[in-house]
Design a protein around this motif. Structure first.
Motif, PDB file in Angstrom:
ATOM      1  N   THR A  17      -3.894   0.315  -2.791  1.00 55.98           N
ATOM      2  CA  THR A  17      -3.244  -0.879  -2.541  1.00 55.98           C
ATOM      3  C   THR A  17      -3.109  -1.908  -3.798  1.00 55.98           C
ATOM      4  N   GLU A  18      -2.120  -2.885  -3.474  1.00 55.19           N
ATOM      5  CA  GLU A  18      -2.018  -3.805  -4.647  1.00 55.19           C
ATOM      6  C   GLU A  18      -1.660  -5.089  -3.947  1.00 55.19           C
ATOM      7  N   TYR A  71       0.866  -1.094  -0.127  1.00 55.08           N
ATOM      8  CA  TYR A  71      -0.144   0.138   0.041  1.00 55.08           C
ATOM      9  C   TYR A  71       0.878   1.238  -0.014  1.00 55.08           C
ATOM     10  N   ARG A 131      -5.431  -6.951 -12.399  1.00 52.93           N
ATOM     11  CA  ARG A 131      -4.419  -6.316 -12.755  1.00 52.93           C
ATOM     12  C   ARG A 131      -3.251  -7.639 -13.275  1.00 52.93           C
ATOM     13  N   SER A 168      -5.706  -4.643  -7.509  1.00 49.52           N
ATOM     14  CA  SER A 168      -5.536  -3.260  -7.136  1.00 49.52           C
ATOM     15  C   SER A 168      -6.655  -2.608  -6.697  1.00 49.52           C
TER      16      SER A 168
END
Length: 205
Positions: free
Chosen positions: A58-59, A26, A112, A70
């Protein structure tokens, strides 16, 4: 029934295994956007406007497959300049060029894909693409009394970007509003949806 329960348990265990091995990050996001309000009908001229966005991104990436999710929570200023003075129904009330500001709290949920099989170059640069729905809650708006405002919107976003030195990400995206953002009060059937270009910079810890 037993086979059904076993299948559900297998799926749940796979999801749990992926989540346990997923890399979650993040960090802060800052960006600019260019927004147009697209009316369903040819009503008045609309001028695109520049706004900005900020928030926490975030990811969550799953190692080895390049796919992830994401998300985040963002403030985004959208809107456009409406040339209401072109129509007598509004010009007679003193309206001219009216800047319609739209302030949203946005929560995107995007799939993603990041390409990292670059023989070590991914430590320096890694391209990625993403897409999915973006949900927005209207937090505030300018007081253009000729308009009615929806309480929020849902958009469909597609974009691409590049990750630099594993922490910095620069991305560009296009979002099409799926529901109306504003309606005219005097002409009830005239509504407009957001069309937004975003350029964002993210630093992920």
């Amino acid at each position: 029934m037993r086979k059904y329960i076993l299948c559900l348990a297998l799926v749940a265990s796979m999801i749990g295994a992926f989540s346990a091995s997923a890399q979650f990050r993040y960090g802060p996001m800052l960006g600019i956007d260019i927004t147009n309000l697209k009316f369903r009908q040819d009503l008045i001229a609309v001028d695109k406007s520049v706004g900005f966005s900020t928030g926490i991104a975030t990811e969550m990436m799953f190692p080895g497959i390049g796919f992830g999710v994401s998300s985040g929570i963002f403030y985004e200023q959208r809107g456009a300049t409406l040339n209401l003075g072109e129509k007598l129904v509004w010009a007679s009330q003193g309206y001219g060029k009216e800047r319609s500001y739209l302030h949203y709290i946005e929560i995107p949920i995007h799939l993603r894909f990041k390409y990292t099989r670059l023989n070590g170059m991914e430590d320096y640069v890694a391209p990625f693409v993403f897409g999915g729905p973006s949900f927005s809650i209207l937090a505030a708006h300018s007081n253009v009394k000729a308009l009615k405002y929806a309480g929020g919107e849902m958009g469909l976003t597609v974009g691409l970007g590049v990750e630099i030195f594993k922490n910095w990400q620069v991305q560009a995206s296009r979002t099409w509003g799926m529901v109306y953002a504003v309606k005219t009060k005097l002409l009830d059937d005239f509504s407009a949806k957001n069309r937004t270009w975003d350029i964002r910079v993210v630093y992920l810890f």
